[in-house]
Structure formats: C-alpha cells, structure tokens
Design a protein around this motif. Sequence first.
Motif, short mmCIF file in Angstrom:
data_model
loop_
_atom_site.label_atom_id
_atom_site.label_comp_id
_atom_site.label_asym_id
_atom_site.label_seq_id
_atom_site.Cartn_x
_atom_site.Cartn_y
_atom_site.Cartn_z
N LYS B 16 0.85 -1.19 0.00
CA LYS B 16 0.00 0.00 0.00
C LYS B 16 0.89 1.24 0.00
N ARG B 52 -6.44 -1.93 8.23
CA ARG B 52 -7.49 -1.32 7.41
C ARG B 52 -7.55 -1.90 6.01
N ASN B 55 -10.14 -5.17 5.65
CA ASN B 55 -11.54 -5.03 5.21
C ASN B 55 -11.66 -3.95 4.15
N LEU B 56 -10.53 -3.66 3.55
CA LEU B 56 -10.48 -2.75 2.40
C LEU B 56 -10.96 -1.33 2.70
N LEU B 57 -10.86 -0.91 3.97
CA LEU B 57 -11.07 0.51 4.23
C LEU B 57 -9.97 1.29 3.54
N ASP B 59 -7.57 0.76 0.25
CA ASP B 59 -7.53 -0.05 -0.95
C ASP B 59 -6.06 -0.42 -1.22
N PRO B 60 -5.70 -1.69 -1.15
CA PRO B 60 -4.28 -2.05 -1.34
C PRO B 60 -3.82 -1.68 -2.75
N THR B 61 -2.57 -1.26 -2.85
CA THR B 61 -2.04 -0.96 -4.19
C THR B 61 -1.45 -2.20 -4.83
N ILE B 72 -10.98 -10.77 -1.76
CA ILE B 72 -11.82 -9.57 -1.62
C ILE B 72 -11.18 -8.35 -2.27
N THR B 73 -9.94 -8.48 -2.73
CA THR B 73 -9.32 -7.36 -3.43
C THR B 73 -9.67 -7.35 -4.91
N ALA B 74 -10.29 -8.45 -5.39
CA ALA B 74 -10.69 -8.48 -6.80
C ALA B 74 -11.77 -7.43 -7.04
N PRO B 75 -11.67 -6.69 -8.13
CA PRO B 75 -12.62 -5.59 -8.36
C PRO B 75 -14.08 -6.04 -8.36
N ILE B 79 -17.62 -6.13 -1.73
CA ILE B 79 -16.93 -5.97 -0.45
C ILE B 79 -17.91 -5.76 0.70
N ASP B 80 -19.06 -5.13 0.41
CA ASP B 80 -20.02 -4.84 1.48
C ASP B 80 -20.49 -6.12 2.17
N ARG B 83 -17.71 -7.32 4.41
CA ARG B 83 -17.51 -6.45 5.58
C ARG B 83 -18.54 -6.74 6.67
#
Lengths: 255, 247
Positions: B16, B52, B55-57, B59-61, B72-75, B79-80, B83
């Motif tokens: 990130k 963070r 739960n993707l608060l 957004d990992p780079t 869960i990082t897949a577009p 995500i809701d 979460r």
Amino acid sequence: MAQWFENLWNGIQLWAADFAAEFELNFIKGNRWKWLLDGLQNTLVITFFALLLGIALGVVIAVIRSTYDKNGETMKRRGGIGYVLLKIANVICNIYLTVIRGTPMVVQLMIMYFVVFASSNNSIMVAVIAFGINSGAYVAEIFRSGIMAIDKGQFEAGRSLGFNYIQTMWYIVVPQMFKVVLPTLCNEFIVLIKETSVAGYVGIMDLTKAGELITGRTFSYFMPLIAVAIIYLILVVILTRLVGLLERRLRKSEH
Amino acid sequence: MSIEKEILIDVQDLHKSFGSIDVLKGVNAQIRRGDVMVVIGPSGSGKSTFLRCLNLLEDPTGGKVFFEGVDITAPKTNIDRHRQKMGMVFQQFNLFPHMTILKNMTIAPMKLLGKSKAEAEAKAMELLTRVGLADRANAYPSQLSGGQKQRIAIVRALCMDPEVMLFDEPTSALDPEMVGEVLEVMKELAHDGMTMVVVTHEMGFAREVGTEVVFIDDGVILEQAAPNEFFSNPKHPRLKDFLSKVL
C-alpha cells in the motif's frame, strides 16, 4: 399650551382619517386585500415546492461532488465503468453550478418561461421549476460543505458495518449533515422566499405583483408596499422561528 | 501449533502506498479461525494500514487479501457483503452521534441482515447486558464516557455476528482508567473463541490474550511468534530495541 395640544389632536385626527381612507381605498375597496392573499398564496406555493426541488437536487449533486472529491482517486485506480460515470456526473454537476450561479435569477426565470416551457401555460409550475433549479445550485454547495465537515470516521464506521456507499450516506452522513447545515440552509430559504418576488416578470401574481397591482389602481404607494414588506417580514420571522425549534430538537443528541 | 485450523484471512504480498510513500511493502500473514493476532510496532510503521487493508477501508495498491477463501481485493467482489462479517472497532469509537445506543446497534442488522426490530433489539440488549451497559440503551453517545463508548462500539460490531473482529488501537484514545474495562471486554471476546486482529500498544494484552504476536516496522513484518516466544526471546534487533523501550 392648550392650543398646541388641540392642534396636535386635530392633526392626529386628520391623519387617522386619512389613514382610514387610504386603508379603505387600498385594501377594502374592490376586495383588494384578496389580491394580496392570492399573491401570498402563490408566493408560498412557489417557495415551498421550489424548496423541495432545491433540496432534492442539492442532496444528489452534493453527494456526487463529494464522492468525486473524496473517492475519485481510489475509483480511478480501480478503474471500471463506475469511475467513468462518476466523472461524467461530476462534470455535469459542475456545469450546472457554474451556469446557474453565474446568471441572474430573473433571466433564468424568463428563459424557462419564454423559451424552455414556451408551450406551457402553467406559469406557477414553470416558476417552481426555475426557482427550484436555481436554489438547488446554492443548496448543493451548502450540503457539500456539510458532508465534507462530517468526520471521516463516521463514514468508515458505516462502511465497516457493511453498508454500501449510498446506504452510508443516507443513514449516517446525510442526517448529520442536515444538522450541520441547518442555519445556512435556513438562510438560503429566506433568500428564496424573497427571490420569488421576481415571479411577476412572467405574469405570475405573487405577493409583490399583487402590491404592484394595487398601487397601479389606487396610485398610492405607501400603504400597499409597506403591507407587502410586512407580510414578507412576518414570513421570514416565522420561518426563522421554526428552524430554531427544529435545531433545538436536533441538538437533543448532543447534550 | 494450530496448523489444522481453517485459514480465515490470508494476506499475500500486500502493498500500500499513499502517493509516493510506501506504507506497506509486501506483507504476508494468515489469520486462522480462533486466532487472536496482536499487531504491534512503532507509530508510522504501517500496522494500522495493514489492519485497514483487511476489510479494504484502505484499498491495497498491490497483493491480495483472501477472506474465507474469496479474494476480496478483486474488483468484482462485493466488499459490502464481506464487511458484514468483519467487525471493526476504531480508535475514535465512531459511534453515530445522531442515534441512540440501541439504534446504533440495531440499524445495521435491521437494514442489512433483514432482522426485525424486536429481534435486533433483543440481541442488542443481550450484548449490552454482557458489557454492563443495558441501562444506557436509550442514551446518546455524547452522554457516555470514552470507555463506555468503546464498549458500545465493540458490541455494535458484534450485533452483525461477525466471523472476525478488527481492532484499530481501541484503547489509545481512552483515559488510562478506562483502558481496563475495554480490554476486559476484548478478553472475554477472545475467550469465547472470536477471531481477532488487534493493533495495540497494550503489551500486557498481547502477552496474555494473543495467540500470535506480529511486529511490523517500516511496512514489513519483521517478526511473528507466539507471545511467550515473542516477548521472552525476540530475535530481530529492531524488535529488541522496540521492546526495550515499551516494556
């Protein structure tokens, strides 16, 4: 001394008689007070519905613009159709704000009436739309500043519970935003009430126009115009009071 | 070691960066069901960012986060939905100030899980009773102390029946005398078998409750071990240095 009082008394009597005659001429004769009442009704109808339209437009635009400001970068990196749509929506909002805030209300009203809705003869509806669209631009900026003022943590708390973006806005951010912006919003409504006084330009008999019509008949200016001014003043005072009450109720959660 | 336990969160090569600043530089971690992973490290080390990202608060780079086997990082991931199963507790509590305590706790189960008002309130009251705050159900957050707020924040997250609880420095904003009551609730939670990831400066908690302790510095995990090993026999010089300052 006694003479002086007598003169004064006579003067007062004369003035009172004059006042009564003027009053009779301007308001009683030909039921002219009803004109004011009709005008007042139109002013209230236009203001009320323009207000609703303005708030609805304002919320949508404020959410779009603040979403773009806050999340645009992230969405851009993730790509996808969402970002493109958001960007287009944001551009449209910006154009709307620039045009509406950059041109006079009267001109907008006349364009609406004589150009856009030239075929419509429901002038009240046209006025509602014109004033609503105008007010929406100012309300949008008020709401946007309100949304930006809400702590980021509120938003994160909503999202972390599993609410999506719109739900978080709706249940958590927007209710708090209303409380923050209420005084400013009240100010905008006061401006709107008074701004509807240009409705006469497109032949609507609003409160101001009613006063004008009376002066045209009676050739006296003082009484009809002061009456109109007093009615506007009363409206604004009542509105201010109501908002004060509402503010106090909303503040309950802060004690 | 508990190698047979199911992996709940699997973090793979997480990166990130904020602008040109790299905060996480390739973090790998597995959190198994029932684990209490305590993350420690100096401030600015990236430990909060790591949490963070779970739960993707944030957004990992780069890299991936799997939750219950789903990337869960897949577009395309919703995500809701995920979460809802990952409760989160913040340093600043983040209770909703315009709602009563009860409303704070019931709004998400009602709107997201479709629970009835009665059902949601029953569950909320049960949890409130457990943390000794049942009498504050109709209060507003501003009427509570910091410790009370944080206990509410914990049970608010629990109302969603999460699979894992993420704690982001839950006691750092509290007055010292209120730290205990919050840690107590967290301990009970761990005893009940809740999977937890806790970013904290409370070394006592890490030692006593943690099943894994992780030391993050400069965006990477420098050391990871069971608490006994971690505190009595630190290997990395930076961890030794850090522990010597905080213990």
